[in-house]
Design a protein around this motif. Structure first.
Motif, short mmCIF file in Angstrom:
data_model
loop_
_atom_site.label_atom_id
_atom_site.label_comp_id
_atom_site.label_asym_id
_atom_site.label_seq_id
_atom_site.Cartn_x
_atom_site.Cartn_y
_atom_site.Cartn_z
N ASN A 56 -3.18 -16.00 19.66
CA ASN A 56 -2.15 -15.50 20.58
C ASN A 56 -2.71 -14.54 21.62
O ASN A 56 -1.97 -13.87 22.31
CB ASN A 56 -0.99 -14.86 19.81
N LEU A 58 -4.26 -11.72 21.26
CA LEU A 58 -4.39 -10.30 20.96
C LEU A 58 -5.86 -9.91 21.00
O LEU A 58 -6.20 -8.75 21.19
CB LEU A 58 -3.81 -9.99 19.59
N HIS A 89 2.26 -9.57 9.71
CA HIS A 89 1.11 -8.67 9.60
C HIS A 89 0.90 -8.17 8.17
O HIS A 89 1.86 -8.03 7.42
CB HIS A 89 1.30 -7.47 10.52
N ASN A 93 3.94 -3.88 9.93
CA ASN A 93 4.09 -3.43 11.32
C ASN A 93 5.55 -3.33 11.77
O ASN A 93 5.90 -3.76 12.85
CB ASN A 93 3.32 -4.35 12.26
N GLN B 245 0.87 0.12 14.95
CA GLN B 245 1.19 -1.14 14.27
C GLN B 245 2.47 -1.81 14.77
O GLN B 245 2.43 -2.99 15.14
CB GLN B 245 1.23 -0.92 12.77
N PRO B 246 3.60 -1.09 14.80
CA PRO B 246 4.80 -1.77 15.31
C PRO B 246 4.65 -2.19 16.77
O PRO B 246 5.22 -3.21 17.19
CB PRO B 246 5.91 -0.72 15.14
N GLU B 248 1.94 -3.26 18.15
CA GLU B 248 1.17 -4.50 18.16
C GLU B 248 2.05 -5.68 17.81
O GLU B 248 1.92 -6.77 18.39
CB GLU B 248 0.00 -4.39 17.17
N ALA B 249 2.98 -5.45 16.88
CA ALA B 249 3.86 -6.55 16.47
C ALA B 249 4.67 -7.08 17.65
O ALA B 249 4.84 -8.29 17.79
CB ALA B 249 4.80 -6.08 15.35
N LEU B 250 5.16 -6.19 18.50
CA LEU B 250 5.96 -6.64 19.63
C LEU B 250 5.08 -7.17 20.76
O LEU B 250 5.46 -8.11 21.46
CB LEU B 250 6.86 -5.51 20.13
N GLU B 251 3.92 -6.56 20.91
CA GLU B 251 2.97 -7.06 21.91
C GLU B 251 2.60 -8.51 21.57
O GLU B 251 2.46 -9.36 22.45
CB GLU B 251 1.73 -6.17 21.85
N ALA B 252 2.46 -8.79 20.27
CA ALA B 252 2.01 -10.11 19.83
C ALA B 252 3.00 -11.21 20.19
O ALA B 252 2.62 -12.36 20.31
CB ALA B 252 1.77 -10.10 18.33
N LEU B 262 10.57 0.80 23.97
CA LEU B 262 11.94 1.04 23.52
C LEU B 262 12.10 0.79 22.03
O LEU B 262 12.75 1.57 21.33
CB LEU B 262 12.91 0.12 24.27
N TYR B 263 11.51 -0.29 21.54
CA TYR B 263 11.79 -0.69 20.16
C TYR B 263 10.72 -0.32 19.15
O TYR B 263 10.98 -0.31 17.95
CB TYR B 263 12.09 -2.19 20.11
N ALA B 264 9.50 -0.05 19.60
CA ALA B 264 8.45 0.27 18.64
C ALA B 264 8.01 1.72 18.73
O ALA B 264 7.51 2.28 17.76
CB ALA B 264 7.25 -0.64 18.85
N PRO B 267 11.91 4.77 18.35
CA PRO B 267 12.44 5.18 17.05
C PRO B 267 11.55 6.23 16.38
O PRO B 267 12.04 7.16 15.75
CB PRO B 267 12.46 3.88 16.22
#
Ligand SMILES: Nc1ncnc2c1ncn2[C@@H]1O[C@H](COP(=O)(O)OP(=O)(O)O)[C@@H](O)[C@H]1O
Ligand SMILES: [Mg+2]
Lengths: 273, 341
Positions: A56, A58, A89, A93, B245-246, B248-252, B262-264, B267
């Motif tokens: 993807n 990254l 993950h 994450n 970490q969060p 990266e999850a949204l970037e992914a 806003l979301y990672a 909060p």
């Protein structure tokens, strides 16, 4: 470029050399057909995460190219491609201070307008879908407004799976999704993942370092070591003999003996190159 | 993994034991230098004179000597400050659209007689003439004025804080190294933040009064700009330090930078943001009483005006009001804090 209609992910001659000179991937070719549950197996440091993250974008490979669903990965297509590729993950994450609902809904963010994202005003269908997947992964309505960080590890990974399926992904990348969970919960989570993917006919590339789980869940096992693919075949072909030959002196790094036959259990830190 | 063993000397080698005194000549020299520095700076800031004058004042108070500049100055001011001014009286003739049936609570219309002595040019005699004027006397008139000014002060603080928050959110975005579009925007944003932070509110207000004239505009802008520097810096640093970490999850999944924040990020950082903003509000409430001294509106402006006109009775009323205001503020924030924990 021509390709077989069933090929969902195609990696050609992927190279990755990190800035410090570490050769994480060495001319890796991999083709994964649609709907397959493909397990990438290998000890710690084999290059599993690097491989998954090349799919993807990254991680930018030093060489080679990536095709997903017929779309070649480039900086122009990256955004479009990432909508079709979900990711699960190892450390879940999640936004731990946000609610479970917010975390699952955030999986739909690429398709939500900025104004809606700002107010948290998701489409009713998306809310319904979030609830559907949360139920599907075995959570209860009372979990919706709980903070994600208050859940147990297994429950957090369930939220992670629900989030990953919000955009009906064509491909799901799961990077050691059960590495921080105990064996029974690991089985539950992998079963969930496999079933959910089958429903959507989604392709899964799942990295694992537990041989028994790889044999149990993989439609296919791709064995990696030191940045190279050293085995590629059906789980039945991946017998103990092969295992011990391929992974002599390897450091599996999880302190769980018994997964590697006794004769290859010499822990050697040099294995984790 | 990489622990080094404690080196052990080979058997039989002689060990040298010795234990030094804790201080050496070096430390003495440093102590003398520090003392010299204290003496020089103390003299330059007239600390020696302060001690003499204070001693005199104390001596005067216990009856040991009869002259003290400090006591004289203070008692002169104190005499003229007491009692605090509460009432106002205004000539009815000077009030526009005066309506005798619609006057403030507790106020009344009085007739005042003023006698003036004047030389009659025909008789060359001093004659006194008595004039009667109608006056609107309000026993709490000045208290009401001060109350109104306190409300204005409160409003300046609120709007200053609001302005600071809305300025600092975009600033923080550009000043967070992991979200700023490029090196140039990052450096510009950081530079701007330092600039805003480096100039004290009072000095900013001084110049803004030149630009916008006397009144609350200058106050709001001065408070807002300084606080925006503070908030921008702290908001940005929290974004930079937020758990990756969060994000990266949204970037992914290609959510884009703004939605990812806003979301990672939000909060995680929101509780800290609330704490910073509450601190700024508290600080602005205090500063808003002061910026008026340079004409930027609120109670400070009233105080400065009265002080310059030697209306010390009015000044006293204002000081009491400020004291009450800060006291209530402290009570309130203590209560809110104990409720939040
Ligand atoms: N950001 C990085 N910078 C430098 N080296 C890295 C980086 N990430 C991973 N590596 C190295 O690349 C190799 C492969 O790592 P990784 O893909 O994380 O392995 P795995 O996921 O199989 O444990 C390892 O030797 C690791 O040290
Ligand atoms: Mg890994």
């Amino acid at each position: 470029m021509s390709q077989t209609p069933t090929s969902m992910v195609k990696l050609s001659a992927i190279d990755k050399t990190w800035a410090d000179g570490t050769r994480a991937l060495n001319s890796v070719d991999l083709e994964v057909p649609e709907g397959q549950f493909c397990v990438i197996l290998g000890p710690s440091g084999a290059g599993k995460s690097t491989l998954l993250r090349s799919v993807n974008g990254l991680m930018r490979p030093t060489g080679g190219n990536v095709r997903v669903d017929g779309l070649e990965l480039s900086s122009a297509s990256e955004r479009e491609l990432r909508r079709r590729v979900a990711m699960i993950h190892q450390h879940f994450n999640l936004a731990t201070r946000a609610s479970v609902a917010a975390n699952v809904l955030s999986g739909a963010l690429p398709e939500v307008s900025m104004a809606r994202a700002l107010c948290g005003w998701f489409h009713p269908e998306q809310r319904k879908k979030a609830c559907h997947y949360l139920e599907r992964v075995g959570l209860k309505p009372e979990h919706l407004h709980r903070r994600a960080g208050e859940l147990s590890g297994g429950q957090q990974q369930r939220v992670g799976i629900a989030r990953a399926f919000m955009l009906d992904p064509k491909v799901v990348l799961a990077d050691e999704p059960v590495a921080s969970l105990d064996p029974q919960i690991s089985r539950d989570i992998l079963t969930l993942l496999k079933d959910a993917a089958r429903e959507l006919n989604a392709t899964v590339i799942c990295s694992l370092h537990q041989v028994d789980l790889a044999r149990e869940f993989g439609d296919r096992i791709v064995g990696m070591r030191s940045g190279e693919i050293v085995f590629d075949g059906a789980p039945e072909e991946f017998d103990d003999q092969r295992l011990s030959r391929l992974y002599q002196n390897a450091d599996w790094g999880d302190g769980q003996p018994g997964q590697v036959p006794e004769d290859s259990l010499e822990l050697d830190s040099a294995g984790g190159m | 993994m990489n622990t080094r063993p404690i080196p052990v000397p080979p058997q039989g080698s002689r060990l040298h034991w010795h234990l030094d005194q804790p201080f050496r000549l070096k430390h003495l020299v440093i102590a003398v230098l520090i003392l010299a520095l204290l003496l020089i700076t103390g003299h330059r800031t007239e600390m020696d004179r302060m001690v003499t004058m204070t001693t005199q004042a104390v001596g005067n108070l216990v009856g040991l000597n009869d002259e003290s500049q400090v006591v004289r100055g203070l008692s002169k001011v104190a005499d003229s400050m007491w009692p605090p001014q509460m009432a106002t009286s205004e000539q009815v003739a000077r009030i526009n659209d005066f309506n005798a049936n619609d006057i403030p609570l507790f106020a009344r219309v009085e007739n005042r007689e003023t006698t003036t002595q004047r030389l009659n040019e025909d008789t060359l005699q001093l004659e006194s003439t008595t004039e009667t004027t109608e006056v609107l006397y309000d026993p709490l008139g000045y208290v009401k004025t001060v109350f109104g000014k306190m409300i204005e002060t409160l409003e300046i603080a609120l709007w200053g804080t609001l302005l600071a928050v809305s300025l600092s959110i975009p600033l923080a975005w550009f000043a967070a190294s992991n979200y700023s579009p490029n090196r140039v925007t990052y450096t510009l944003a950081r530079g701007f933040i330092s600039l805003l932070r480096s100039v004290p509110e009072l000095i900013v207000a001084l110049f803004l009064v030149l630009a916008y004239g006397f009144g609350p505009i200058a106050g709001v802008l001065a408070l807002g700009m300084h606080a925006a520097g503070f908030l921008g810096k702290f908001y940005a640093e929290d974004i930079e330090n937020a758990d990756k970490q969060p994000q990266e999850a949204l970037e992914a999944i290609g959510a884009g930078k703004i939605k990812t924040v806003l979301y990672a990020v939000m909060p995680q950082v929101l509780p800290q943001y609330v704490a910073y903003t509450a601190y700024i509000l508290d600080r602005n409430l205090r500063m808003a009483t002061v910026v008026g001294l340079v004409g930027a509106g609120g109670i400070g402006q009233e105080l400065k005006g009265r002080f310059d006109m030697y209306d010390y009775g009015h000044v006293m009323t204002i000081l009491i009001a400020i004291f009450l205001f800060v006291f209530l503020l402290d009570q309130l924030s203590a209560r809110i804090r104990s409720r939040m924990i």
